[in-house]
Design a protein around this motif. Structure first.
Motif, PDB file in Angstrom:
ATOM      1  N   PRO A 198      -4.907  14.874  -4.216  1.00 19.59           N
ATOM      2  CA  PRO A 198      -4.239  16.070  -4.742  1.00 19.59           C
ATOM      3  C   PRO A 198      -4.086  17.136  -3.661  1.00 19.59           C
ATOM      4  N   GLN A 199      -2.876  17.636  -3.519  1.00 19.30           N
ATOM      5  CA  GLN A 199      -2.586  18.680  -2.542  1.00 19.30           C
ATOM      6  C   GLN A 199      -2.616  20.025  -3.244  1.00 19.30           C
ATOM      7  N   GLY A 200      -3.508  20.880  -2.841  1.00 14.94           N
ATOM      8  CA  GLY A 200      -3.627  22.199  -3.454  1.00 14.94           C
ATOM      9  C   GLY A 200      -4.063  22.123  -4.906  1.00 14.94           C
ATOM     10  N   GLY A 201      -4.809  21.061  -5.237  1.00 15.57           N
ATOM     11  CA  GLY A 201      -5.305  20.902  -6.594  1.00 15.57           C
ATOM     12  C   GLY A 201      -4.295  20.300  -7.556  1.00 15.57           C
ATOM     13  N   VAL A 202      -3.101  19.936  -7.060  1.00 10.17           N
ATOM     14  CA  VAL A 202      -2.070  19.358  -7.915  1.00 10.17           C
ATOM     15  C   VAL A 202      -1.910  17.885  -7.563  1.00 10.17           C
ATOM     16  N   ALA A 203      -2.105  17.024  -8.545  1.00  7.02           N
ATOM     17  CA  ALA A 203      -1.964  15.589  -8.345  1.00  7.02           C
ATOM     18  C   ALA A 203      -0.709  15.095  -9.055  1.00  7.02           C
ATOM     19  N   ASN A 204      -0.077  14.088  -8.488  1.00  5.97           N
ATOM     20  CA  ASN A 204       1.078  13.465  -9.123  1.00  5.97           C
ATOM     21  C   ASN A 204       0.544  12.464 -10.140  1.00  5.97           C
ATOM     22  N   MET A 205       0.311  12.924 -11.367  1.00  6.16           N
ATOM     23  CA  MET A 205      -0.326  12.093 -12.389  1.00  6.16           C
ATOM     24  C   MET A 205       0.583  10.952 -12.854  1.00  6.16           C
ATOM     25  N   GLU A 206       1.885  11.117 -12.736  1.00  8.11           N
ATOM     26  CA  GLU A 206       2.796  10.031 -13.108  1.00  8.11           C
ATOM     27  C   GLU A 206       2.591   8.842 -12.173  1.00  8.11           C
ATOM     28  N   GLN A 207       2.490   9.135 -10.887  1.00  6.91           N
ATOM     29  CA  GLN A 207       2.269   8.072  -9.902  1.00  6.91           C
ATOM     30  C   GLN A 207       0.888   7.442 -10.093  1.00  6.91           C
ATOM     31  N   VAL A 208      -0.104   8.259 -10.386  1.00  7.73           N
ATOM     32  CA  VAL A 208      -1.457   7.753 -10.608  1.00  7.73           C
ATOM     33  C   VAL A 208      -1.469   6.807 -11.805  1.00  7.73           C
ATOM     34  N   MET A 209      -0.833   7.202 -12.904  1.00  7.69           N
ATOM     35  CA  MET A 209      -0.807   6.356 -14.097  1.00  7.69           C
ATOM     36  C   MET A 209      -0.011   5.073 -13.862  1.00  7.69           C
ATOM     37  N   GLU A 210       1.074   5.171 -13.112  1.00  9.40           N
ATOM     38  CA  GLU A 210       1.878   3.991 -12.800  1.00  9.40           C
ATOM     39  C   GLU A 210       1.064   2.981 -11.994  1.00  9.40           C
ATOM     40  N   ARG A 211       0.363   3.472 -10.961  1.00  7.63           N
ATOM     41  CA  ARG A 211      -0.474   2.590 -10.129  1.00  7.63           C
ATOM     42  C   ARG A 211      -1.641   2.036 -10.940  1.00  7.63           C
ATOM     43  N   PHE A 212      -2.218   2.869 -11.808  1.00  7.81           N
ATOM     44  CA  PHE A 212      -3.335   2.421 -12.637  1.00  7.81           C
ATOM     45  C   PHE A 212      -2.900   1.271 -13.535  1.00  7.81           C
ATOM     46  N   LYS A 213      -1.795   1.449 -14.259  1.00  2.00           N
ATOM     47  CA  LYS A 213      -1.337   0.418 -15.193  1.00  2.00           C
ATOM     48  C   LYS A 213      -1.032  -0.890 -14.470  1.00  2.00           C
ATOM     49  N   LYS A 214      -0.378  -0.779 -13.319  1.00  2.00           N
ATOM     50  CA  LYS A 214      -0.018  -1.983 -12.568  1.00  2.00           C
ATOM     51  C   LYS A 214      -1.270  -2.721 -12.099  1.00  2.00           C
ATOM     52  N   LEU A 215      -2.198  -2.009 -11.468  1.00  2.00           N
ATOM     53  CA  LEU A 215      -3.406  -2.652 -10.944  1.00  2.00           C
ATOM     54  C   LEU A 215      -4.317  -3.156 -12.059  1.00  2.00           C
ATOM     55  N   TYR A 216      -4.393  -2.397 -13.133  1.00  3.85           N
ATOM     56  CA  TYR A 216      -5.248  -2.799 -14.257  1.00  3.85           C
ATOM     57  C   TYR A 216      -4.733  -4.093 -14.879  1.00  3.85           C
ATOM     58  N   ASP A 217      -3.421  -4.184 -15.062  1.00  8.63           N
ATOM     59  CA  ASP A 217      -2.832  -5.389 -15.637  1.00  8.63           C
ATOM     60  C   ASP A 217      -2.933  -6.580 -14.684  1.00  8.63           C
ATOM     61  N   LEU A 218      -2.773  -6.348 -13.399  1.00 10.76           N
ATOM     62  CA  LEU A 218      -2.885  -7.437 -12.428  1.00 10.76           C
ATOM     63  C   LEU A 218      -4.292  -8.030 -12.394  1.00 10.76           C
ATOM     64  N   ASN A 219      -5.286  -7.219 -12.699  1.00 11.88           N
ATOM     65  CA  ASN A 219      -6.672  -7.678 -12.635  1.00 11.88           C
ATOM     66  C   ASN A 219      -7.236  -8.057 -13.993  1.00 11.88           C
ATOM     67  N   GLU A 220      -6.365  -8.416 -14.917  1.00 18.00           N
ATOM     68  CA  GLU A 220      -6.803  -8.862 -16.241  1.00 18.00           C
ATOM     69  C   GLU A 220      -7.419 -10.261 -16.114  1.00 18.00           C
ATOM     70  N   LYS A 274      -8.414 -12.335 -18.407  1.00 15.91           N
ATOM     71  CA  LYS A 274      -7.985 -13.282 -19.441  1.00 15.91           C
ATOM     72  C   LYS A 274      -6.641 -13.921 -19.124  1.00 15.91           C
ATOM     73  N   LYS A 275      -5.861 -13.288 -18.248  1.00 18.18           N
ATOM     74  CA  LYS A 275      -4.553 -13.846 -17.894  1.00 18.18           C
ATOM     75  C   LYS A 275      -4.677 -14.985 -16.893  1.00 18.18           C
ATOM     76  N   GLY A 276      -5.839 -15.126 -16.274  1.00 19.13           N
ATOM     77  CA  GLY A 276      -6.034 -16.216 -15.322  1.00 19.13           C
ATOM     78  C   GLY A 276      -5.448 -15.929 -13.957  1.00 19.13           C
ATOM     79  N   GLY A 277      -5.190 -14.680 -13.666  1.00 16.82           N
ATOM     80  CA  GLY A 277      -4.600 -14.327 -12.379  1.00 16.82           C
ATOM     81  C   GLY A 277      -5.635 -14.066 -11.298  1.00 16.82           C
ATOM     82  N   GLY A 278      -6.872 -14.394 -11.532  1.00 13.78           N
ATOM     83  CA  GLY A 278      -7.896 -14.169 -10.522  1.00 13.78           C
ATOM     84  C   GLY A 278      -8.500 -12.773 -10.588  1.00 13.78           C
ATOM     85  N   GLY A 279      -8.188 -12.035 -11.634  1.00  6.18           N
ATOM     86  CA  GLY A 279      -8.730 -10.691 -11.775  1.00  6.18           C
ATOM     87  C   GLY A 279     -10.165 -10.727 -12.269  1.00  6.18           C
ATOM     88  N   SER A 280     -10.771  -9.561 -12.291  1.00  4.86           N
ATOM     89  CA  SER A 280     -12.149  -9.490 -12.763  1.00  4.86           C
ATOM     90  C   SER A 280     -12.392  -8.177 -13.506  1.00  4.86           C
TER      91      SER A 280
END
Length: 140
Positions: free
Chosen positions: A68-90, A92-98
């Motif tokens: 965060p620059q000056g206390g302001v974070a780009n929360m849209e980008q954070v949520m986008e990266r979170f959802k992508k990485l969280y789903d990739l590491n599922e 139960k999908k058998g993708g090698g996640g944990s």
């Protein structure tokens, strides 16, 4: 003859254990001193890092976002990266996640959100101080 071997094993084990204990004590001392210095410079930062279990820098590296620059974070980008990485590491999908990786990703998102909320509260407090407190007036 057997008692010599047993004595040597006990002494060697004692030395190894003693060195490990001394090293752990040194590390704990250094960590304690670092925490004291951090608490003096920024009293609130130690509580947030302890609550989430990771630093802001570590959280940003996990999600691959800018701090965060000056206390302001780009929360849209954070949520986008979170959802992508969280789903990739599922796992139960058998993708090698944990579950461990999902947990780290979740904690990283929570840490960044915590930092953004703290900055938002601080900005609101500064705005209130600057403008002055204006109570709400109700008319009958």
């Amino acid at each position: 003859m057997a008692h010599r071997i047993i004595t040597q094993i006990v002494l060697t084990g004692g030395r190894v254990f003693g060195k490990a204990f001394a090293e752990a004590y040194k590390q704990a001392q250094a960590s304690s001193q670092y925490a004291k210095a951090a608490a003096k410079s920024d009293p609130g930062s130690l509580n947030t890092a302890a609550a989430s279990g990771m630093t802001l820098d570590e959280a940003c590296k996990i999600l691959n976002v800018k701090p965060p620059q000056g206390g302001v974070a780009n929360m849209e980008q954070v949520m986008e990266r979170f959802k992508k990485l969280y789903d990739l590491n599922e796992p139960k999908k058998g993708g090698g996640g944990s579950f461990y990786l999902q947990s780290k990703i979740l904690r990283a998102r929570e840490r960044i959100e915590m930092e953004a909320k703290a900055a938002e509260r601080k900005a609101a407090l500064e705005k209130e101080i600057k403008e002055g407190w204006k109570p709400k007036m109700y008319r009958d």
